[in-house]
Design a protein around this motif. Structure first.
Motif, PDB file in Angstrom:
ATOM      1  N   PHE A 264     -94.702  47.641 -33.177  1.00  0.00           N
ATOM      2  CA  PHE A 264     -96.051  48.170 -33.391  1.00  0.00           C
ATOM      3  C   PHE A 264     -96.483  48.070 -34.843  1.00  0.00           C
ATOM      4  O   PHE A 264     -97.523  47.478 -35.161  1.00  0.00           O
ATOM      5  CB  PHE A 264     -96.153  49.617 -32.917  1.00  0.00           C
ATOM      6  N   VAL A 265     -95.701  48.659 -35.768  1.00  0.00           N
ATOM      7  CA  VAL A 265     -96.167  48.695 -37.161  1.00  0.00           C
ATOM      8  C   VAL A 265     -96.247  47.292 -37.755  1.00  0.00           C
ATOM      9  O   VAL A 265     -97.147  46.989 -38.551  1.00  0.00           O
ATOM     10  CB  VAL A 265     -95.283  49.614 -38.040  1.00  0.00           C
ATOM     11  N   SER A 266     -95.340  46.409 -37.366  1.00  0.00           N
ATOM     12  CA  SER A 266     -95.332  45.053 -37.919  1.00  0.00           C
ATOM     13  C   SER A 266     -96.527  44.243 -37.438  1.00  0.00           C
ATOM     14  O   SER A 266     -97.233  43.606 -38.235  1.00  0.00           O
ATOM     15  CB  SER A 266     -94.032  44.332 -37.552  1.00  0.00           C
ATOM     16  N   MET A 267     -96.771  44.258 -36.141  1.00  0.00           N
ATOM     17  CA  MET A 267     -97.874  43.470 -35.592  1.00  0.00           C
ATOM     18  C   MET A 267     -99.229  44.076 -35.972  1.00  0.00           C
ATOM     19  O   MET A 267    -100.187  43.358 -36.256  1.00  0.00           O
ATOM     20  CB  MET A 267     -97.743  43.356 -34.078  1.00  0.00           C
ATOM     21  N   PHE A 268     -99.320  45.388 -35.951  1.00  0.00           N
ATOM     22  CA  PHE A 268    -100.560  46.061 -36.371  1.00  0.00           C
ATOM     23  C   PHE A 268    -100.889  45.688 -37.812  1.00  0.00           C
ATOM     24  O   PHE A 268    -102.013  45.278 -38.138  1.00  0.00           O
ATOM     25  CB  PHE A 268    -100.369  47.574 -36.212  1.00  0.00           C
ATOM     26  N   PHE A 269     -99.907  45.807 -38.689  1.00  0.00           N
ATOM     27  CA  PHE A 269    -100.064  45.471 -40.101  1.00  0.00           C
ATOM     28  C   PHE A 269    -100.486  44.004 -40.260  1.00  0.00           C
ATOM     29  O   PHE A 269    -101.429  43.675 -40.979  1.00  0.00           O
ATOM     30  CB  PHE A 269     -98.728  45.715 -40.811  1.00  0.00           C
ATOM     31  N   PHE A 270     -99.792  43.106 -39.575  1.00  0.00           N
ATOM     32  CA  PHE A 270    -100.053  41.669 -39.644  1.00  0.00           C
ATOM     33  C   PHE A 270    -101.491  41.349 -39.247  1.00  0.00           C
ATOM     34  O   PHE A 270    -102.208  40.619 -39.946  1.00  0.00           O
ATOM     35  CB  PHE A 270     -99.071  40.945 -38.722  1.00  0.00           C
ATOM     36  N   CYS A 271    -101.919  41.893 -38.127  1.00  0.00           N
ATOM     37  CA  CYS A 271    -103.223  41.525 -37.568  1.00  0.00           C
ATOM     38  C   CYS A 271    -104.396  42.167 -38.304  1.00  0.00           C
ATOM     39  O   CYS A 271    -105.523  41.667 -38.218  1.00  0.00           O
ATOM     40  CB  CYS A 271    -103.277  41.887 -36.083  1.00  0.00           C
ATOM     41  N   VAL A 272    -104.147  43.243 -39.016  1.00  0.00           N
ATOM     42  CA  VAL A 272    -105.213  43.866 -39.803  1.00  0.00           C
ATOM     43  C   VAL A 272    -105.420  43.132 -41.128  1.00  0.00           C
ATOM     44  O   VAL A 272    -106.555  42.873 -41.536  1.00  0.00           O
ATOM     45  CB  VAL A 272    -104.903  45.359 -40.060  1.00  0.00           C
ATOM     46  N   VAL A 273    -104.312  42.791 -41.802  1.00  0.00           N
ATOM     47  CA  VAL A 273    -104.463  42.250 -43.161  1.00  0.00           C
ATOM     48  C   VAL A 273    -104.733  40.750 -43.201  1.00  0.00           C
ATOM     49  O   VAL A 273    -105.335  40.257 -44.160  1.00  0.00           O
ATOM     50  CB  VAL A 273    -103.220  42.560 -44.037  1.00  0.00           C
ATOM     51  N   THR A 274    -104.310  40.002 -42.174  1.00  0.00           N
ATOM     52  CA  THR A 274    -104.477  38.545 -42.231  1.00  0.00           C
ATOM     53  C   THR A 274    -105.944  38.126 -42.359  1.00  0.00           C
ATOM     54  O   THR A 274    -106.294  37.367 -43.273  1.00  0.00           O
ATOM     55  CB  THR A 274    -103.819  37.874 -41.012  1.00  0.00           C
ATOM     56  N   PRO A 275    -106.841  38.598 -41.489  1.00  0.00           N
ATOM     57  CA  PRO A 275    -108.252  38.214 -41.668  1.00  0.00           C
ATOM     58  C   PRO A 275    -108.850  38.745 -42.968  1.00  0.00           C
ATOM     59  O   PRO A 275    -109.643  38.057 -43.615  1.00  0.00           O
ATOM     60  CB  PRO A 275    -108.949  38.833 -40.448  1.00  0.00           C
ATOM     61  N   TYR A 276    -108.465  39.968 -43.351  1.00  0.00           N
ATOM     62  CA  TYR A 276    -109.059  40.557 -44.548  1.00  0.00           C
ATOM     63  C   TYR A 276    -108.713  39.765 -45.805  1.00  0.00           C
ATOM     64  O   TYR A 276    -109.589  39.452 -46.621  1.00  0.00           O
ATOM     65  CB  TYR A 276    -108.632  42.021 -44.724  1.00  0.00           C
ATOM     66  N   PHE A 277    -107.434  39.457 -45.993  1.00  0.00           N
ATOM     67  CA  PHE A 277    -107.025  38.737 -47.195  1.00  0.00           C
ATOM     68  C   PHE A 277    -107.692  37.363 -47.266  1.00  0.00           C
ATOM     69  O   PHE A 277    -108.132  36.920 -48.316  1.00  0.00           O
ATOM     70  CB  PHE A 277    -105.500  38.578 -47.237  1.00  0.00           C
ATOM     71  N   ALA A 278    -107.749  36.689 -46.123  1.00  0.00           N
ATOM     72  CA  ALA A 278    -108.343  35.354 -46.103  1.00  0.00           C
ATOM     73  C   ALA A 278    -109.818  35.405 -46.497  1.00  0.00           C
ATOM     74  O   ALA A 278    -110.295  34.581 -47.288  1.00  0.00           O
ATOM     75  CB  ALA A 278    -108.191  34.743 -44.720  1.00  0.00           C
ATOM     76  N   ILE A 279    -110.545  36.377 -45.967  1.00  0.00           N
ATOM     77  CA  ILE A 279    -111.987  36.470 -46.226  1.00  0.00           C
ATOM     78  C   ILE A 279    -112.282  37.086 -47.588  1.00  0.00           C
ATOM     79  O   ILE A 279    -113.100  36.578 -48.359  1.00  0.00           O
ATOM     80  CB  ILE A 279    -112.679  37.278 -45.106  1.00  0.00           C
ATOM     81  N   ALA A 280    -111.580  38.166 -47.934  1.00  0.00           N
ATOM     82  CA  ALA A 280    -111.899  38.890 -49.171  1.00  0.00           C
ATOM     83  C   ALA A 280    -111.476  38.133 -50.423  1.00  0.00           C
ATOM     84  O   ALA A 280    -112.169  38.187 -51.449  1.00  0.00           O
ATOM     85  CB  ALA A 280    -111.242  40.267 -49.152  1.00  0.00           C
TER      86      ALA A 280
END
Length: 452
Positions: A264-280
């Motif tokens: 849970f914590v690994s996949m949740f973390f992965f899926c939240v930050v991946t789009p943000y870092f790429a866009i921001a």
């Protein structure tokens, strides 16, 4: 006289209790400052790259490949530093790593003033990432182990507010210094050194985690520190429920008791930050690709809205709980990104509004990425669990940052954003399945939630 003496004794005890409560409040404030400062630094070193990337690229002759690699360098460093720091923090204690990681950051940040090639810059930013990774895996567990249960979510969420504040501050500082001064890009990148030195000095004299000491069988030291720094007797009693002489290992993260927490914590973390870092990270170029003006207003706008989303979560989390702030926002993010990807000729105002909404909701649920890991793992693997989740998330964040320039050029903005929508959907589905409710529970209760 006897009654007068008794009244004086009661008054003295009352003053002593008040002094003790004030001391504990002051300590907690200090701990939050030095820990939030670490995540502020993380946001700062990632946000400072964008405004100086043009000058840096021109002077060093950096190709698109090296531009993405350098931007993602700190993220790949976190990939190494998080699990290593988590293992060391669980084995040798939180306090030594708490000082060591910031010392490494000071050295690496200072080296930015002297880089002369893309390879040197990459190495320096990898070192900074290692330090930040260790900071995650020791800082969040340390704060969770000192925070009162009734306000643990708010206190830990403050560290994510600091991250967004750091990212936004870096964008503003970098943009203004780059546009209105003659300072070189090395000096602008190296400005993080001054923050790191202040934090390093501020960490001297901080105590070891009493829960870690207790788990290692050092009961006398644990009780002394617990009574001195923990808010109440109930918190001390909860510490004493911990397993004594407990041994932790990476293998335990995938045991029958804790694999759900790890997934849970690994996949949740992965899926939240991946789009943000790429866009921001490339906010300026992304907004321009969609036909919008970039510059200071665009980059700061996305970061400011993200900061507002994080603040909203921190205000609400100990009132309405974790799940409601985790699951629905991820489905909203999925929908927003899908609309952006499919509606290629949307009006500029709609595109900007959707990007701002994405930043708000992504940051809102992203605040839980620093809270859940500190709650769902027991003391003996809390550092390793946090470190593993942070490292796993940075695989996605690093890949997203590295591949974003290539994807926008070769796949086009619509396909790139639809890929981000797919990643967000995976995170939403996993959170729908596994996200626990830990509001108001003690650490011994939250850590046992997945083990049944």
């Amino acid at each position: 006289m006897a009654q007068s003496g008794k009244a004086a004794s009661v008054s003295a005890r009352k003053k002593e209790a008040e002094a003790s409560a004030a001391f504990k409040r002051q300590f907690l404030i200090r701990m939050i400052i030095v820990l939030a400062g670490g995540t502020f630094l993380d946001g700062y070193i990632l946000g400072i790259v964008g405004p100086v990337s043009a000058k840096m690229t021109a002077e060093l002759g950096i190709s698109a490949f090296w531009e993405g690699l350098i931007a993602a360098g700190a993220l790949f460093g976190i990939l190494l530093g998080s699990p290593l720091g988590g293992w060391a923090g669980d084995k040798f204690g939180r306090k030594p790593l708490f000082m060591l990681d910031m010392g490494l950051f000071v050295v690496a940040s200072l080296m930015q003033f002297f880089v002369t090639s893309p390879a040197q810059l990459l190495i320096v930013r990898l070192m900074m990432g290692v330090a930040i990774g260790a900071e995650y895996s020791v800082g969040w567990p340390l704060l969770s182990e000192f925070s009162p249960s009734r306000m643990r979510g708010r206190l830990m969420g403050l560290t994510l507010i600091a991250w967004y504040a750091g990212f936004m501050a870096a964008f503003v500082v970098g943009y203004l210094l780059n546009q209105y001064t003659d300072l070189g890009w090395r000096t602008i990148l190296g400005s993080s050194t001054f923050i790191a030195v202040a934090l390093f000095i501020g960490r001297f004299g901080m105590p070891e985690s009493p829960r870690w000491l207790w788990s290692k069988g050092r009961k006398k030291e644990a009780r002394e520190i617990a009574h001195r720094y923990l808010e109440s007797a109930a918190e001390v009693a909860d510490m004493e429920k911990e397993t004594v002489h407990a041994t932790g290992s990476f293998k335990k993260l995938f045991s029958r008791q804790y694999w759900r927490a790890t997934v849970f914590v690994s996949m949740f973390f992965f899926c939240v930050v991946t789009p943000y870092f790429a866009i921001a990270t490339f906010a300026d170029s992304v907004l321009q690709t969609f036909g919008l003006g970039g510059g200071l207003a665009g980059g700061v706008g996305l970061s400011a809205v993200a900061l507002a989303g994080s603040i909203a979560t921190v205000v609400l989390i100990d009132k309405i709980g974790r799940r409601v702030l985790t699951v629905p926002p991820q489905w909203i993010i999925t929908l927003i990104l899908a609309v952006l990807g499919l509606w290629a000729d949307a009006p500029g105002a709609v595109v900007l509004g959707l990007f701002l909404a994405f930043s708000f909701f992504n940051a809102g649920c992203g605040s839980l990425t620093c809270i859940y890991p500190g709650e769902v793992f027991p003391t003996e693997i809390r550092g390793m669990g946090t470190g593993f989740a942070a490292a796993f998330s940075r695989i996605g964040a690093g890949m997203g940052t590295f591949l974003m320039p290539w994807a926008m050029s070769n796949l086009g903005p619509s396909i790139t954003i639809l890929i981000a929508a797919g990643i967000a959907a995976v995170g939403a589905a996993i959170s729908q399945w596994l996200a626990p409710e830990t509001k108001g529970k003690s650490l011994s209760e939250t850590a046992s939630g997945f083990s049944h």
